[in-house]
Design a protein around this motif. Structure first.
Motif: not given
Length: 485
Positions: A84, A87-89, A133, A136, A421, A424-425
């Motif tokens: 996680h 993939l968080s950004g 990472h 994503r 995420d 990322a958002d």
């Protein structure tokens, strides 16, 4: 004071409403009403420090894990959390997790431990984060991803064998905190600290072998490295004058430079603190009566004197800068004796107390302390803490803080347990998923205090249906009922 005395952040629906509350409460916290588009946002800009490029201004803060194996290796739950993070950004992963350098330094029996026996598993954990990472964000997305590992010894808060059996190894006597350990507290000798320096250096060398690009020499939250910075009453070469109190940190850094060349070094530091707090009869927190003898490091007795309280921390940062350390993460206090300072929240954890101040004041203190230090040390790269409590307003305050140079990067801890995420958002300009936003129920702390695993039990569906979640909800419901009587 009950947490119901303060407005919920989610009830402040507009920037004008939030600003009006801040003004009425004299809370010095600034925000931007409008967020710039993704391509122009200060949060999306890369930062270059001594040849290291970090692709945006979000950082995943290191959190203490409670779900490793008894041997100190990652479990499936640990690996899920680190995926996680990938993939968080966020492009700076500040350790992901606090990792003990030896067995007696573990804060709980399931904290990760870095030894030659666990090195391969730790390397695989890092690899999973990198792979997540790339999956994503694209095959080359990790080119500006900076991943480190936080190294720690838990000192007086060590519990290596059982979660309910403290085994404190303190840096110095403390008249208030010592009373909280009914079986007594042993202070480490100078010789033991010398050997512990070697353990930190050995762990850093292992971390480099795992592929981590930097290590954090942890100096925060009441753990050993932090407590040594305030060890004025300690005799010998590690106590008294500030030069002695920084000797442990200095020797570790010098040892890493010699034994693990090329490995970057960072420091997360509790740059300010308060006297310990206790729970009053009505459940609210209050400061313990303290003697005139100074204990601690960067003690703030009045927010109006925050700048003054940062003088010794500035001296430490000057030393770190002279040693070539460029990455600093600012935090404050401790989860054990003043959690409202360290981690502003509306609902206290199991062993906490009702907030004695509006948690937004605690957020402002963290952000303003970081800004004061950044102003003094423009060449250092600073990561700020305390942002999770801002909830819907996190992007607006973070945007302002980075845009105006109050910090270089924004650190996220609890929030990414609930909403991995979120960075990322924000960076993509997408609306936030309100149902995923951390509301600071403190279940991620209450669970470990009960000897359970760590996770977001209210909002992460993976955890919400577990028996552990039922136990935690029961405890939280009971506490809320008591608080509203």
């Amino acid at each position: 004071m009950s947490h119901t005395a303060y407005p919920k952040v989610a009830s402040l629906k507009t920037a004008a409403a939030l600003r009006a509350h801040l003004d009425r409460s004299a809370i010095p916290l600034a925000l931007d009403d409008e967020l710039l588009s993704a391509d122009r946002s200060p949060l999306a800009q890369s930062i270059d420090v001594d040849g290291v490029r970090v692709g945006n201004r979000f950082c995943i803060l290191p959190m203490e894990g409670w779900d490793g194996t008894r041997d100190g290796e990652p479990s499936d739950l640990t690996r899920r959390r680190w995926r996680h993070f990938g993939l968080s950004g966020a492009k700076l992963i500040w350790g992901g997790e606090a990792v003990a350098v030896r067995q007696d330094g573990r804060a709980n029996p399931h904290q990760l431990l870095l030894t030659s026996d666990t090195q391969r598993a730790m390397a695989a954990l890092r690899d999973e984060l990198i792979a997540s990472h790339r999956d994503r964000f694209g095959a080359g997305a990790d080119g500006d991803l900076f991943v480190g590992l936080q190294l720690t010894h838990s000192g007086r808060f060590a519990r290596p064998e059982r979660f309910d059996r403290p085994a404190p190894l303190a840096a110095a006597p403390h008249p208030i905190l010592d009373r909280r350990s009914p079986d007594g507290v042993r202070v480490l000798t100078d010789d033991e600290l010398d050997r512990l320096v070697d353990d930190f250096v050995a762990a850093a060398t292992l971390a480099r072998g795992c592929g981590f690009q930097f290590v954090d020499v942890k100096a925060c939250h009441g753990y050993l490295g932090h407590e040594l910075l305030g060890a004025r009453g300690r005799e010998g070469q590690y106590g008294g004058a500030l030069e002695n109190r920084t000797r442990f940190m200095r020797r570790i850094i010098e040892g890493i430079r010699a034994e693990a060349p090329g490995l970057q070094i960072a420091v997360r530091i509790s740059a300010f603190d308060t006297v310990p707090y206790r729970k009053r009869a009505d459940g609210a927190g209050e400061p313990e009566p303290s003697s005139s003898t100074p204990y601690g490091f960067g003690i703030v007795r009045d927010d109006g004197r925050l700048d003054e309280a940062l003088e010794e921390p500035r001296a430490v940062l000057r030393m770190l800068e002279s040693l070539g350390v460029r990455w600093i993460c600012v935090t404050g206090g401790s989860p054990y004796y003043n959690p409202h300072v360290q981690r502003p929240a509306m609902v206290p954890p199991l062993d906490g107390y009702e907030p004695p101040e509006d948690p937004l004041r605690g957020v402002a203190r963290q952000i303003n302390a970081t800004a004061l230090l950044k102003r003094s040390f423009p060449r250092l790269a600073f990561v700020g803490s305390g942002y999770s409590y801002l909830q819907e307003w996190l992007p607006h305050v973070a945007h302002h803080a980075v845009r105006t140079g109050m910090t270089d990067l924004v650190g996220l801890g609890r929030m990414v347990l609930a909403y991995p995420d979120l960075p990322a958002d924000i960076l993509a300009g997408r609306p936030l998923r309100r149902a995923s936003i951390c509301r600071t129920f403190s279940d991620c702390t209450t669970g470990p205090r009960l000897g359970l695993v760590s996770g977001c039990f209210p909002l992460d569906r993976f955890y919400a249906g577990t028996p552990e979640a039922v136990s935690i909800r029961r405890v939280r419901t009971d506490r809320l009922r008591e608080a509203t009587r």
